[in-house]
Write an enzyme that holds these catalytic residues in place. Structure first.
Site, PDB file in Angstrom:
ATOM      1  N   ASP A  75      87.640 -33.979 -57.115  1.00 18.59           N
ATOM      2  CA  ASP A  75      86.276 -33.244 -56.394  1.00 18.59           C
ATOM      3  C   ASP A  75      86.410 -32.170 -56.969  1.00 18.59           C
ATOM      4  O   ASP A  75      87.292 -31.229 -56.973  1.00 18.59           O
ATOM      5  CB  ASP A  75      86.397 -33.413 -55.022  1.00 18.59           C
ATOM      6  CG  ASP A  75      85.018 -33.283 -54.307  1.00 18.59           C
ATOM      7  OD1 ASP A  75      84.186 -34.059 -54.451  1.00 18.59           O
ATOM      8  OD2 ASP A  75      84.748 -32.417 -53.718  1.00 18.59           O
TER       9      ASP A  75
HETATM   10  C1  LIG Z   1      80.884 -26.279 -61.925  1.00 20.56           C
HETATM   11  C2  LIG Z   1      80.606 -27.504 -63.093  1.00 20.56           C
HETATM   12  C3  LIG Z   1      80.688 -28.637 -62.602  1.00 20.56           C
HETATM   13  N1  LIG Z   1      80.543 -29.888 -63.170  1.00 20.56           N
HETATM   14  C4  LIG Z   1      80.604 -31.367 -62.673  1.00 20.56           C
HETATM   15  C5  LIG Z   1      82.050 -31.815 -62.412  1.00 20.56           C
HETATM   16  C6  LIG Z   1      81.738 -32.856 -61.451  1.00 20.56           C
HETATM   17  O1  LIG Z   1      81.510 -34.414 -62.032  1.00 20.56           O
HETATM   18  C7  LIG Z   1      80.530 -32.546 -60.683  1.00 20.56           C
HETATM   19  C8  LIG Z   1      81.041 -32.274 -59.271  1.00 20.56           C
HETATM   20  O2  LIG Z   1      80.821 -33.555 -58.494  1.00 20.56           O
HETATM   21  P1  LIG Z   1      81.939 -34.202 -57.926  1.00 20.56           P
HETATM   22  O3  LIG Z   1      81.375 -34.800 -56.356  1.00 20.56           O
HETATM   23  O4  LIG Z   1      83.172 -33.449 -57.875  1.00 20.56           O
HETATM   24  O5  LIG Z   1      82.008 -35.525 -58.806  1.00 20.56           O
HETATM   25  P2  LIG Z   1      80.824 -36.610 -59.152  1.00 20.56           P
HETATM   26  O6  LIG Z   1      79.978 -36.935 -58.134  1.00 20.56           O
HETATM   27  O7  LIG Z   1      80.268 -36.245 -60.485  1.00 20.56           O
HETATM   28  O8  LIG Z   1      81.702 -37.904 -59.484  1.00 20.56           O
HETATM   29  P3  LIG Z   1      82.780 -38.905 -58.508  1.00 20.56           P
HETATM   30  O9  LIG Z   1      82.455 -38.339 -57.091  1.00 20.56           O
HETATM   31  O10 LIG Z   1      82.387 -40.248 -58.610  1.00 20.56           O
HETATM   32  O11 LIG Z   1      84.345 -38.397 -59.038  1.00 20.56           O
HETATM   33  O12 LIG Z   1      80.262 -31.319 -61.393  1.00 20.56           O
HETATM   34  C9  LIG Z   1      80.401 -29.904 -64.592  1.00 20.56           C
HETATM   35  O13 LIG Z   1      80.128 -30.818 -65.470  1.00 20.56           O
HETATM   36  N2  LIG Z   1      80.435 -28.407 -65.260  1.00 20.56           N
HETATM   37  C10 LIG Z   1      80.504 -27.450 -64.685  1.00 20.56           C
HETATM   38  O14 LIG Z   1      80.246 -26.234 -65.086  1.00 20.56           O
END
Ligand SMILES: Cc1cn([C@H]2C[C@H](O)[C@@H](COP(=O)(O)OP(=O)(O)OP(=O)(O)O)O2)c(=O)[nH]c1=O
Length: 193
Positions: A75
């Protein structure tokens, strides 16, 4: 890379977590956690505490459906001045987040939960990266909002989307993209000790 006889199950719908694992040579099966598995950050928690709890909730949900193997859940949250910034609800919300972040140092937290079945051994840990967003103009923010790339990303921005707009001051890049690979490898090796 450490070899594991046990299968690795990625409890995530995030294409980025899947890609990071694939690029590092891990073979994973994906089982998406149920949308109800995760409860949003609470006011009485720090962002660090929220990601640790939520990663565990996602792993536990998938573990209940798996007989054998290592379940991996993650997360990610951004944090600006103590305030957690998750995934934007809509374009308006994304604009508000980006306007708050521009020109500022902020943190990105990613937690990992490894849940080993059938023993139900559980490891949970977290990594933090300090990043700085460039002082983006309103036009640059609108251009990024038009791209739609903000959708589903904590802090409404993907470091991988616009090189140069967000710089790492300290810490891991993969942590920002949602799965700190250095921490993941360390945690996996703890199961071997
Ligand atoms: C800050 C940042 C976040 N992110 C993404 C990573 C995570 O996928 C998302 C945060 O959401 P999360 O809730 O962590 O994950 P998700 O909903 O994508 O997937 P799942 O719960 O099924 O595992 O933001 C980037 O891709 N690049 C960035 O620079």
């Amino acid at each position: 890379m450490a070899k594991f006889a046990e299968s690795l199950i990625l409890a995530s719908q995030s294409p980025r977590r899947q890609l990071l694992l694939k690029e590092a040579g891990y073979d994973v099966t994906v089982i998406t956690p149920s949308p109800h598995a995760e409860t949003p950050p609470r006011l009485d928690e720090t962002p660090r505490e929220s990601v640790l709890r939520i990663a565990r909730e996602k792993a536990e949900d998938v573990a209940s459906r798996v007989d054998q193997g290592i379940i991996l859940a993650g997360d990610t949250l951004a944090e600006l001045n103590g305030r957690p910034l998750g995934k934007p609800a809509d374009r308006e919300h994304a604009r508000e987040i980006l306007r708050a972040l521009r020109g500022h140092d902020h943190f990105v937290w990613s937690a990992i939960c490894l849940w080993r079945r059938p023993m139900d051994e559980v490891l949970v840990d977290v990594d933090r990266t300090t990043v700085k967003m460039a002082p983006l103009s309103d036009d640059e923010i609108e251009e990024y909002l038009d791209s739609g790339l903000w959708e589903g990303k904590a802090g409404a921005f993907g470091i991988q989307d616009r090189t140069g707009w967000v710089e790492i001051d300290e810490g891991s890049l993969t942590n920002v993209v949602g799965l700190p690979m250095e921490l993941f490898r360390q945690m996996l090796s703890r199961f071997n000790e």
